[in-house]
Every structure is written in structure tokens, then in C-alpha cells.
Write an enzyme that holds these catalytic residues in place. Structure first.
Site, PDB file in Angstrom:
ATOM      1  N   ASP A   1       6.113   2.516   4.246  1.00 15.17           N
ATOM      2  CA  ASP A   1       5.074   2.347   3.614  1.00 15.17           C
ATOM      3  C   ASP A   1       4.271   3.806   3.841  1.00 15.17           C
ATOM      4  O   ASP A   1       3.617   3.849   4.959  1.00 15.17           O
ATOM      5  CB  ASP A   1       4.629   0.885   3.485  1.00 15.17           C
ATOM      6  CG  ASP A   1       3.429  -0.044   2.297  1.00 15.17           C
ATOM      7  OD1 ASP A   1       3.515   1.296   1.498  1.00 15.17           O
ATOM      8  OD2 ASP A   1       2.721  -0.354   2.318  1.00 15.17           O
TER       9      ASP A   1
ATOM     10  N   ASN B   1       9.412  -3.322  -6.384  1.00 20.88           N
ATOM     11  CA  ASN B   1       9.319  -1.974  -6.971  1.00 20.88           C
ATOM     12  C   ASN B   1       9.956  -1.622  -7.938  1.00 20.88           C
ATOM     13  O   ASN B   1       9.691  -0.493  -8.809  1.00 20.88           O
ATOM     14  CB  ASN B   1      10.299  -0.959  -6.166  1.00 20.88           C
ATOM     15  CG  ASN B   1       9.070  -1.474  -5.066  1.00 20.88           C
ATOM     16  OD1 ASN B   1       9.832  -0.720  -3.727  1.00 20.88           O
ATOM     17  ND2 ASN B   1       8.125  -1.719  -4.354  1.00 20.88           N
TER      18      ASN B   1
HETATM   19  C1  IPE Z   1       7.284  -2.495   0.521  1.00 23.11           C
HETATM   20  O1  IPE Z   1       6.652  -1.991   0.228  1.00 23.11           O
HETATM   21  C2  IPE Z   1       8.590  -2.367   0.105  1.00 23.11           C
HETATM   22  C3  IPE Z   1       9.251  -0.622   1.027  1.00 23.11           C
HETATM   23  C4  IPE Z   1       8.877  -0.248   1.554  1.00 23.11           C
HETATM   24  C5  IPE Z   1      10.351  -0.128  -0.022  1.00 23.11           C
HETATM   25  P1  IPE Z   1       5.574  -2.014  -0.946  1.00 23.11           P
HETATM   26  O2  IPE Z   1       4.148  -0.815  -1.373  1.00 23.11           O
HETATM   27  O3  IPE Z   1       5.984  -2.313  -2.187  1.00 23.11           O
HETATM   28  O4  IPE Z   1       4.844  -3.685  -0.524  1.00 23.11           O
HETATM   29  P2  IPE Z   1       3.296  -4.083  -0.871  1.00 23.11           P
HETATM   30  O5  IPE Z   1       3.333  -4.405  -2.790  1.00 23.11           O
HETATM   31  O6  IPE Z   1       2.149  -3.100  -0.781  1.00 23.11           O
HETATM   32  O7  IPE Z   1       3.222  -5.839  -0.717  1.00 23.11           O
HETATM   33  C1  IPE Z   2       6.484   3.402  -0.010  1.00 20.68           C
HETATM   34  O1  IPE Z   2       5.380   3.762  -0.056  1.00 20.68           O
HETATM   35  C2  IPE Z   2       7.710   3.439  -0.431  1.00 20.68           C
HETATM   36  C3  IPE Z   2       8.201   2.574  -1.667  1.00 20.68           C
HETATM   37  C4  IPE Z   2       7.631   1.057  -1.182  1.00 20.68           C
HETATM   38  C5  IPE Z   2       9.186   3.072  -2.153  1.00 20.68           C
HETATM   39  P1  IPE Z   2       4.934   3.333  -1.354  1.00 20.68           P
HETATM   40  O2  IPE Z   2       5.123   4.170  -2.761  1.00 20.68           O
HETATM   41  O3  IPE Z   2       4.135   2.170  -1.716  1.00 20.68           O
HETATM   42  O4  IPE Z   2       2.714   3.823  -0.500  1.00 20.68           O
HETATM   43  P2  IPE Z   2       1.242   2.912  -0.812  1.00 20.68           P
HETATM   44  O5  IPE Z   2       1.218   1.916  -0.551  1.00 20.68           O
HETATM   45  O6  IPE Z   2       0.961   2.998  -2.752  1.00 20.68           O
HETATM   46  O7  IPE Z   2       0.563   3.927  -0.090  1.00 20.68           O
HETATM   47 MG    MG Z   3       2.613   0.680  -1.356  1.00 22.11          MG
END
Ligand code: IPE
Ligand code: IPE
Ligand code: MG
Length: 264
Positions: free
Chosen positions: A32, A80
Site C-alpha cells: 500500500d 479496487n
Molecule cells: C489494499 O489497499 C489492496 C491492495 C494493496 C491491493 P487499498 O488501498 O485498496 O486499501 P484501503 O482502501 O486503504 O483499505
Molecule cells: C496500493 O497503493 C496499490 C493498490 C491498491 C492497487 P494505493 O494506490 O492504494 O496507494 P494509496 O493508498 O492511495 O497511497
Molecule cells: Mg491504498
């Protein structure tokens, strides 16, 4: 009066036959922080994902070098899909490129690729590349890389419940005979041991629908490092923290020490 009267039922499933080793056999990572990494630099979110996919390559190699046998990476959650269309499209293209490029490294390092999640809903080019990479690496035995793609633990449990019910209806499972062990054979993770260590980057302290049942006895490490900045040293530090913890599986500390002595 029976001598067993006060003995509670034993749930042998939670306690592994051998005591846990210092190096976790299975590490699962919630990758993340890509978006915030980019935003902090005034870059588009997709640039964060691009840098994140570089980290995936580096950490995959590092994990197996450090003695991990299974590495599961949460790459795209069932939730996602609700992100902006461009971001989802960009992530899918990055995934396809990653799968194509990573094949040589998986070959070199003798790592096989598996996937969990509803991969049938992924775009056709990703599905094709995924199938090709899985087939090309199927005989590799040094380690297993598991990509969680369109994965959601609740979807997985619903899929398993449907498959289990169908097996009962077809006479392949006895009615009323469901145990965790039999049910787990219907999960996407049927061929994969439970994670020993779950790491989440970016400072969030939640599991976001990831391996909810499988991580029942996993250790959790939450680090503030954003995924594009996560290094082999960060991973090694997490493994050291893990090695210092005592997993007890519901037993007492003394019982666990006894088990350790028997093993050594
Ligand atoms: C969890 O991250 C999913 C992945 C790392 C693929 P998200 O960024 O989607 O999770 P939330 O929305 O912060 O819970
Ligand atoms: C994790 O990074 C990747 C996916 C969930 C696909 P994020 O895109 O969730 O990054 P933040 O949480 O917005 O910083
Ligand atoms: Mg995230």
C-alpha cells in the site's frame, strides 16, 4: 465421573505439528502507498504504481534470498475496481507488463507463480499472460510467488461455500461433515499454507479484506514506509522482528518452549 469431563475439546488445527521456524515460510504483503508516494512528489498516481511494480520485482527476489518459501502479494483487490477508470486501466497494463518481464527472473530463480482471486474477471490480455507465466513456471520448486488479483477474502469464502455445497449435493462431501480442514480445500488458497507473517506498508492498520481466515494465527507488522520505498533491508528488518516474537497458538509460553526443545 469421566476423567475427560473437564477437558475442553481440542482444536489441533491451530497448533502446527512443528513449532514455527525463525524464518517465516509464508510472507504475505499488503502493498500500500503507491498513490501517496506519487502525490507527495506531484506525480500522477500511476507513476506511483509504476515505481511500486519495481519494488515488487526487487522484493520478490529478496524474499526468496532471505529463505522465504511462499510470498503472497496483494496487487489488486476486489474493491479496487471502483477506482477511477484510468487508474484501473493503467494498473492492468502494468500487471501485464510485469508478468511478461518477470518470467525470465522467475525462471532464473526457479520460482513458480500462482494466483488467488477471481482472475476470470481480469482483462483478456492479463489473463493470457497470467496463464502463460503460470504454465511456464509450474515445475519450479525453489519458491512460490502468489499474486492476489481481483482478490477479496469475502468473495473467496462465498466461492468456497458454493463449491462445498455443490460437493455435498454431488455426494463428494458428507452432509453435516464440514470442518475447517475440509472447507479450506475449497478456498483459492487450497494449495498454499497459511501466512506466517502479514506485512502492510504505508502506515494503515487494517487488513482490507485480505486472507481473513488464513491469517488467523499470522503475525502482523505494520510499517509506515510507502510501498515504492520498501527495500530488502525493510523486509529483512520485518523478518528479524518476526523472529523475536513468540507465537503461541493458544498454548502457554511454557508449552511452546517445550515444543521448541523437542524440535532442537
Ligand atoms: C489494499 O489497499 C489492496 C491492495 C494493496 C491491493 P487499498 O488501498 O485498496 O486499501 P484501503 O482502501 O486503504 O483499505
Ligand atoms: C496500493 O497503493 C496499490 C493498490 C491498491 C492497487 P494505493 O494506490 O492504494 O496507494 P494509496 O493508498 O492511495 O497511497
Ligand atoms: Mg491504498
Amino acid at each position: 465421573m469421566s476423567a475427560h469431563r473437564n477437558a475442553p475439546p481440542r482444536n489441533a488445527a491451530a497448533v502446527p505439528a512443528a513449532t514455527p521456524a525463525a524464518v517465516p515460510a509464508h510472507v504475505a504483503i499488503i502493498m500500500d502507498g503507491n498513490g501517496r508516494w506519487a502525490q507527495q512528489r506531484g506525480l500522477p498516481r500511476l507513476e506511483g504504481h509504476r515505481r511500486g511494480s519495481r519494488t515488487v520485482r526487487a522484493i520478490t527476489t529478496a524474499a526468496f534470498e532471505l529463505g522465504v518459501r511462499y510470498l503472497t502479494l496483494y496487487a489488486f483487490s476486489a474493491e479496487n475496481w471502483n477506482r477511477p477508470r484510468d487508474e484501473v486501466g493503467g494498473l492492468m497494463r502494468l500487471l501485464e507488463i510485469f508478468l511478461r518481464r518477470e518470467l525470465a527472473t522467475l525462471r532464473k530463480n526457479q520460482i513458480r507463480l500462482l494466483t488467488i482471486g477471481r482472475s476470470d474477471a481480469l482483462p483478456a490480455p492479463v489473463r493470457r499472460q497470467l496463464a502463460a507465466t503460470i504454465a511456464a513456471t509450474a515445475a519450479h520448486t525453489r519458491g512460490t510467488l502468489v499474486l492476489a488479483l481481483n482478490y477479496g477474502s469475502r468473495d473467496e469464502i462465498a466461492d468456497a461455500a458454493n463449491a462445498y455445497a455443490a460437493a455435498v449435493a454431488a455426494g463428494r462431501e458428507p452432509p453435516g461433515g464440514c470442518t475447517w480442514e475440509t472447507f479450506a480445500r475449497y478456498l483459492h488458497t487450497a494449495a498454499i499454507p497459511d501466512p506466517d507473517l502479514v506485512i502492510r506498508t504505508s502506515g494503515e492498520s487494517r487488513v482490507s479484506n485480505f486472507l481473513l481466515m488464513q491469517s488467523a494465527y499470522a503475525e502482523f507488522i505494520f510499517t509506515p514506509v510507502l510501498w515504492p520505498d520498501f527495500t530488502k533491508e525493510n523486509l529483512a528488518a520485518a523478518l528479524e522482528t518476526y523472529a523475536r516474537r513468540e507465537r503461541r497458538f493458544g498454548l502457554t509460553s511454557e508449552q511452546m518452549k517445550e515444543k521448541l526443545e523437542i524440535r532442537n
